[in-house]
Write a protein that holds these residues in place. Structure first.
Motif, PDB file in Angstrom:
ATOM      1  N   LEU A  87     -25.093  -4.366 -32.968  1.00 57.26           N
ATOM      2  CA  LEU A  87     -26.220  -3.979 -32.120  1.00 57.26           C
ATOM      3  C   LEU A  87     -26.336  -2.456 -32.055  1.00 57.26           C
ATOM      4  CD1 LEU A  87     -28.536  -4.895 -30.337  1.00 57.26           C
ATOM      5  CD2 LEU A  87     -26.942  -4.995 -28.410  1.00 57.26           C
ATOM      6  N   CYS A  88     -25.206  -1.786 -32.038  1.00 57.73           N
ATOM      7  CA  CYS A  88     -25.216  -0.319 -32.088  1.00 57.73           C
ATOM      8  C   CYS A  88     -25.878   0.166 -33.383  1.00 57.73           C
ATOM      9  CB  CYS A  88     -23.792   0.233 -32.003  1.00 57.73           C
ATOM     10  SG  CYS A  88     -23.036   0.106 -30.370  1.00 57.73           S
ATOM     11  N   PHE A  89     -25.574  -0.491 -34.486  1.00 56.95           N
ATOM     12  CA  PHE A  89     -26.160  -0.097 -35.765  1.00 56.95           C
ATOM     13  C   PHE A  89     -27.671  -0.344 -35.785  1.00 56.95           C
ATOM     14  CE2 PHE A  89     -21.825  -1.066 -37.912  1.00 56.95           C
ATOM     15  CZ  PHE A  89     -21.322   0.151 -37.462  1.00 56.95           C
ATOM     16  N   VAL A  90     -28.106  -1.413 -35.136  1.00 57.82           N
ATOM     17  CA  VAL A  90     -29.551  -1.657 -35.014  1.00 57.82           C
ATOM     18  C   VAL A  90     -30.181  -0.524 -34.208  1.00 57.82           C
ATOM     19  CG1 VAL A  90     -31.326  -3.169 -34.021  1.00 57.82           C
ATOM     20  CG2 VAL A  90     -29.387  -4.172 -35.255  1.00 57.82           C
ATOM     21  N   PHE A 100     -29.239  -8.609 -37.796  1.00 56.21           N
ATOM     22  CA  PHE A 100     -28.491  -8.859 -36.557  1.00 56.21           C
ATOM     23  C   PHE A 100     -28.780 -10.265 -36.036  1.00 56.21           C
ATOM     24  CE2 PHE A 100     -28.284  -8.921 -31.909  1.00 56.21           C
ATOM     25  CZ  PHE A 100     -26.964  -8.567 -31.719  1.00 56.21           C
ATOM     26  N   LEU A 101     -30.045 -10.679 -36.103  1.00 59.73           N
ATOM     27  CA  LEU A 101     -30.390 -12.032 -35.646  1.00 59.73           C
ATOM     28  C   LEU A 101     -29.706 -13.099 -36.494  1.00 59.73           C
ATOM     29  CD1 LEU A 101     -34.170 -11.847 -34.653  1.00 59.73           C
ATOM     30  CD2 LEU A 101     -32.191 -12.202 -33.162  1.00 59.73           C
ATOM     31  N   LEU A 102     -29.623 -12.887 -37.805  1.00 61.13           N
ATOM     32  CA  LEU A 102     -28.912 -13.848 -38.655  1.00 61.13           C
ATOM     33  C   LEU A 102     -27.447 -13.969 -38.228  1.00 61.13           C
ATOM     34  CD1 LEU A 102     -30.263 -13.037 -42.251  1.00 61.13           C
ATOM     35  CD2 LEU A 102     -30.736 -15.068 -40.855  1.00 61.13           C
ATOM     36  N   TYR A 105     -27.406 -15.783 -34.717  1.00 61.16           N
ATOM     37  CA  TYR A 105     -27.695 -17.218 -34.805  1.00 61.16           C
ATOM     38  C   TYR A 105     -26.510 -17.992 -35.375  1.00 61.16           C
ATOM     39  CZ  TYR A 105     -32.617 -16.076 -33.933  1.00 61.16           C
ATOM     40  OH  TYR A 105     -33.791 -15.633 -33.397  1.00 61.16           O
ATOM     41  N   ARG A 106     -25.842 -17.410 -36.362  1.00 61.09           N
ATOM     42  CA  ARG A 106     -24.679 -18.091 -36.928  1.00 61.09           C
ATOM     43  C   ARG A 106     -23.567 -18.222 -35.893  1.00 61.09           C
ATOM     44  NH1 ARG A 106     -18.989 -17.593 -37.695  1.00 61.09           N
ATOM     45  NH2 ARG A 106     -18.415 -18.772 -39.553  1.00 61.09           N
ATOM     46  N   GLU A 107     -23.331 -17.153 -35.137  1.00 58.72           N
ATOM     47  CA  GLU A 107     -22.264 -17.189 -34.139  1.00 58.72           C
ATOM     48  C   GLU A 107     -22.585 -18.178 -33.020  1.00 58.72           C
ATOM     49  OE1 GLU A 107     -19.458 -16.048 -34.804  1.00 58.72           O
ATOM     50  OE2 GLU A 107     -20.061 -14.786 -36.485  1.00 58.72           O
ATOM     51  N   LEU A 108     -23.851 -18.238 -32.618  1.00 56.48           N
ATOM     52  CA  LEU A 108     -24.244 -19.207 -31.594  1.00 56.48           C
ATOM     53  C   LEU A 108     -24.098 -20.637 -32.110  1.00 56.48           C
ATOM     54  CD1 LEU A 108     -27.409 -17.454 -30.086  1.00 56.48           C
ATOM     55  CD2 LEU A 108     -25.148 -17.690 -29.032  1.00 56.48           C
ATOM     56  N   GLY A 174     -21.193 -10.333 -46.197  1.00 54.81           N
ATOM     57  CA  GLY A 174     -20.570 -10.929 -45.011  1.00 54.81           C
ATOM     58  C   GLY A 174     -21.437 -11.998 -44.379  1.00 54.81           C
ATOM     59  N   VAL A 175     -22.744 -11.750 -44.322  1.00 52.02           N
ATOM     60  CA  VAL A 175     -23.665 -12.736 -43.740  1.00 52.02           C
ATOM     61  C   VAL A 175     -23.698 -13.999 -44.600  1.00 52.02           C
ATOM     62  CG1 VAL A 175     -26.079 -13.215 -43.168  1.00 52.02           C
ATOM     63  CG2 VAL A 175     -25.072 -11.010 -42.549  1.00 52.02           C
ATOM     64  N   VAL A 176     -23.739 -13.825 -45.924  1.00 46.32           N
ATOM     65  CA  VAL A 176     -23.716 -14.988 -46.824  1.00 46.32           C
ATOM     66  C   VAL A 176     -22.420 -15.780 -46.622  1.00 46.32           C
ATOM     67  CG1 VAL A 176     -23.596 -15.705 -49.251  1.00 46.32           C
ATOM     68  CG2 VAL A 176     -25.261 -13.976 -48.540  1.00 46.32           C
ATOM     69  N   ALA A 177     -21.293 -15.060 -46.567  1.00 44.80           N
ATOM     70  CA  ALA A 177     -19.998 -15.730 -46.343  1.00 44.80           C
ATOM     71  C   ALA A 177     -19.969 -16.432 -44.993  1.00 44.80           C
ATOM     72  CB  ALA A 177     -18.861 -14.714 -46.431  1.00 44.80           C
ATOM     73  N   ALA A 178     -20.617 -15.842 -43.991  1.00 39.20           N
ATOM     74  CA  ALA A 178     -20.650 -16.436 -42.655  1.00 39.20           C
ATOM     75  C   ALA A 178     -21.353 -17.790 -42.678  1.00 39.20           C
ATOM     76  CB  ALA A 178     -21.347 -15.491 -41.675  1.00 39.20           C
TER      77      ALA A 178
END
Length: 195
Positions: A87-90, A100-102, A105-108, A174-178
């Motif tokens: 969020l800081c980077f955003v 960030f939303l991706l 959403y994955r974490e949720l 990282g997002v793909v791996a997530a």
């Protein structure tokens, strides 16, 4: 007290996340007068948070005090820290909000899956994809802070766009791996439910 030391380190990491966010937001105000001091404080807090993540597991294993609470609390602290960094980077303009939303959403979805499986008495351990995701997110966070720091001190440096690109590539991986790891967890959870 010894049995609570690991969990205490984890709780400290959770509590430091909003402090990091506030400090990060203040850096632009301080940069014109003292960029090295401001960025130095951000880096010190980042390193404290990351080392507390490393040490809480080591303390729990070395003292034989691995607990069910720790197994839940540690991944939660990791998510809180990563989401705070991202969020800081955003906010700094070096990470698109849609990425960030991706991540969010994955974490949720992962939290929801864990809750549903917990209701059935199933606790899933870390999968390979999840470990790869964690490493890539950690590297991306480090690169993002380097990119932010260089941009804050020497904004015209030719390194800024290069660091930004490398950060985005590692973050994307990282997002793909997530999401791959999320599918691993879904499959593992389904297999345990069937058995």
């Amino acid at each position: 007290m010894r049995q609570h030391a690991a969990n205490l380190l984890t709780v400290v990491r959770i509590g430091l996340a909003p402090v990091f966010f506030v400090l990060f937001l203040l850096v632009p105000e301080w940069v014109p007068t003292s960029p090295w001091l401001a960025l130095g404080l951000v880096w010190v807090l980042y390193l404290v948070m990351e080392f507390s993540d490393l040490f809480d597991g080591m303390v729990a294993r070395s003292t034989g005090t691995v607990s069910d609470l720790g197994k839940v609390l540690d991944p939660f602290a990791d998510v809180v820290a990563r989401l705070t960094y991202f969020l800081c980077f955003v906010e700094a303009g070096i990470m698109p909000a849609w990425v960030f939303l991706l991540v969010l959403y994955r974490e949720l979805a992962m939290t929801f899956l864990r809750m549903m499986l917990a209701r059935k008495g199933i606790a899933l351990g870390a999968k390979t994809g999840g470990k790869v995701k964690t490493v890539l997110y950690a590297v991306a966070t480090f690169l993002g802070l380097v990119r932010y720091s260089v941009g804050g001190v020497i904004p015209e440096s030719p390194l800024v766009p290069v660091l930004g690109l490398v950060f985005f590539v590692v973050l994307g991986a990282g997002v793909v791996a997530a999401y791959i790891s999320f599918l691993e967890y879904v499959r593992a959870g389904w297999e345990q439910l069937r058995s």
